[in-house]
Design a protein around this motif. Structure first.
Motif, PDB file in Angstrom:
ATOM      1  N   SER A  39       0.828  -1.203   0.000  1.00 46.84           N
ATOM      2  CA  SER A  39       0.000   0.000   0.000  1.00 46.84           C
ATOM      3  C   SER A  39       0.865   1.256   0.000  1.00 46.84           C
ATOM      4  CB  SER A  39      -0.940  -0.002   1.207  1.00 46.84           C
ATOM      5  OG  SER A  39      -0.220   0.142   2.421  1.00 46.84           O
ATOM      6  N   PHE A  40       2.006   1.202   0.683  1.00 44.25           N
ATOM      7  CA  PHE A  40       2.881   2.369   0.731  1.00 44.25           C
ATOM      8  C   PHE A  40       3.628   2.578  -0.579  1.00 44.25           C
ATOM      9  CE2 PHE A  40       2.950   1.762   5.512  1.00 44.25           C
ATOM     10  CZ  PHE A  40       2.159   2.871   5.750  1.00 44.25           C
ATOM     11  N   ALA A  41       3.720   1.537  -1.414  1.00 43.71           N
ATOM     12  CA  ALA A  41       4.422   1.673  -2.692  1.00 43.71           C
ATOM     13  C   ALA A  41       3.724   2.645  -3.622  1.00 43.71           C
ATOM     14  CB  ALA A  41       4.557   0.310  -3.362  1.00 43.71           C
ATOM     15  N   ASP A  42       2.464   2.938  -3.354  1.00 45.64           N
ATOM     16  CA  ASP A  42       1.716   3.914  -4.149  1.00 45.64           C
ATOM     17  C   ASP A  42       1.647   5.273  -3.479  1.00 45.64           C
ATOM     18  OD1 ASP A  42       1.112   2.079  -6.187  1.00 45.64           O
ATOM     19  OD2 ASP A  42      -0.587   1.283  -5.049  1.00 45.64           O
ATOM     20  N   SER A  43       2.347   5.428  -2.369  1.00 41.08           N
ATOM     21  CA  SER A  43       2.275   6.679  -1.623  1.00 41.08           C
ATOM     22  C   SER A  43       3.246   7.710  -2.190  1.00 41.08           C
ATOM     23  CB  SER A  43       2.605   6.427  -0.147  1.00 41.08           C
ATOM     24  OG  SER A  43       4.000   6.196   0.018  1.00 41.08           O
ATOM     25  N   PRO A  44       3.028   9.005  -1.896  1.00 38.32           N
ATOM     26  CA  PRO A  44       3.953  10.041  -2.373  1.00 38.32           C
ATOM     27  C   PRO A  44       5.377   9.862  -1.859  1.00 38.32           C
ATOM     28  CG  PRO A  44       1.886  11.007  -1.603  1.00 38.32           C
ATOM     29  CD  PRO A  44       1.867   9.561  -1.196  1.00 38.32           C
ATOM     30  N   ALA A  45       5.537   9.161  -0.733  1.00 38.00           N
ATOM     31  CA  ALA A  45       6.872   8.984  -0.156  1.00 38.00           C
ATOM     32  C   ALA A  45       7.676   7.913  -0.882  1.00 38.00           C
ATOM     33  CB  ALA A  45       6.752   8.615   1.330  1.00 38.00           C
ATOM     34  N   TRP A  46       7.014   7.048  -1.688  1.00 40.98           N
ATOM     35  CA  TRP A  46       7.710   5.907  -2.271  1.00 40.98           C
ATOM     36  C   TRP A  46       8.888   6.287  -3.171  1.00 40.98           C
ATOM     37  CZ3 TRP A  46       9.308   1.332  -1.656  1.00 40.98           C
ATOM     38  CH2 TRP A  46       9.822   0.601  -2.724  1.00 40.98           C
ATOM     39  N   PRO A  47       8.784   7.289  -4.064  1.00 35.16           N
ATOM     40  CA  PRO A  47       9.946   7.604  -4.917  1.00 35.16           C
ATOM     41  C   PRO A  47      11.220   7.892  -4.123  1.00 35.16           C
ATOM     42  CG  PRO A  47       7.998   8.677  -5.783  1.00 35.16           C
ATOM     43  CD  PRO A  47       7.609   8.102  -4.442  1.00 35.16           C
ATOM     44  N   SER A  48      11.078   8.594  -2.999  1.00 36.98           N
ATOM     45  CA  SER A  48      12.246   8.881  -2.163  1.00 36.98           C
ATOM     46  C   SER A  48      12.773   7.610  -1.509  1.00 36.98           C
ATOM     47  CB  SER A  48      11.874   9.910  -1.092  1.00 36.98           C
ATOM     48  OG  SER A  48      12.945  10.092  -0.182  1.00 36.98           O
ATOM     49  N   ILE A  49      11.851   6.755  -1.039  1.00 37.09           N
ATOM     50  CA  ILE A  49      12.259   5.496  -0.423  1.00 37.09           C
ATOM     51  C   ILE A  49      12.954   4.611  -1.444  1.00 37.09           C
ATOM     52  CG2 ILE A  49      11.437   3.396   0.702  1.00 37.09           C
ATOM     53  CD1 ILE A  49       9.120   5.078   1.811  1.00 37.09           C
TER      54      ILE A  49
END
Length: 223
Positions: A39-49
């Motif tokens: 679910s977090f892979a689609d979050s805005p934070a994912w590209p940075s992660i």
């Protein structure tokens, strides 16, 4: 000769076993931590992660164009990425033995990209056996289908450039243990009980996804 044929047959069997194990792993339900990471892979934070994780290499057998091989698993193409380069080399030997005329070699991919593909069901990310054993996996279990562990210790944290502290997370248990030993030897006695602890990648992704925007990264990843 007969020895070479027997060797090739054994390695071909190892490829078949790999595909069978992949199929079994894919048929199992995903853990809550993996579902949360998905679910977090689609979050805005994912590209940075993903960018942070892409600094760490994983390995796959690839074709002449440098693209990872796709195995047919349950009717779907799937790539296999290894955290342990020795395991990747073993698969390369098996592929070459089964297909002597095929041009192939190891290719390096960033962990973030490989993990994103695994979350999408398009790849399997295989941890190193030594790391899984150190993380507490019982003997005899396959590495395929297990969550990738990192190793860290709060006592090894260091000051971050932007303030706060950064905890180094080691992809290799041996490297983490070496860092712990160095800290024990250089310390004043308080580090005698310093121990590396395992942290599963899905849980790390979950933690990073919950960080406030612009906050300095709490982890420093070490390949």
């Amino acid at each position: 000769g007969e020895d070479r044929a027997a060797h090739r047959s054994a390695l071909s069997a190892s490829i078949a076993m790999l595909i069978q194990t992949l199929a079994t792993a894919c048929s199992l339900s995903r853990s809550p931590a993996v579902l949360m990471a998905l679910s977090f892979a689609d979050s805005p934070a994912w590209p940075s992660i993903q960018a942070q994780l892409d600094a760490l290499p994983v390995f796959s057998v690839g074709n002449a164009d440098g693209k990872p091989f796709q195995y047919q698993v349950n009717g779907q193409p799937m790539a296999v990425f290894y955290a342990d380069i020795a395991a990747a080399k073993s698969e390369l030997d098996a592929v070459k033995a089964q297909n002597p005329e095929l041009a192939c070699d190891l290719v390096t991919v960033g962990l973030g990209s490989a993990y994103a593909l695994s979350l999408a069901g398009k790849a399997s990310l295989v941890p190193g056996l030594a790391e899984l054993t150190a993380a507490g996996m019982p003997a005899g279990m396959p590495a395929i289908g297990q969550e990738l562990p990192f190793f860290g210790c709060m006592e090894l944290s260091r000051e971050a450039e932007g303030g706060g502290t950064v905890v180094p997370l080691f992809m290799s248990f041996a490297d983490g243990e070496e860092a712990a030993i160095e800290a024990r030897n250089a310390g004043d006695g308080e580090e005698e009980n310093l121990q590396m602890a395992p942290f599963a990648l899905p849980s790390i992704v979950e933690h990073l996804s919950g960080m406030p925007e612009g906050a300095p990264p709490p982890f420093g990843f070490v390949a």
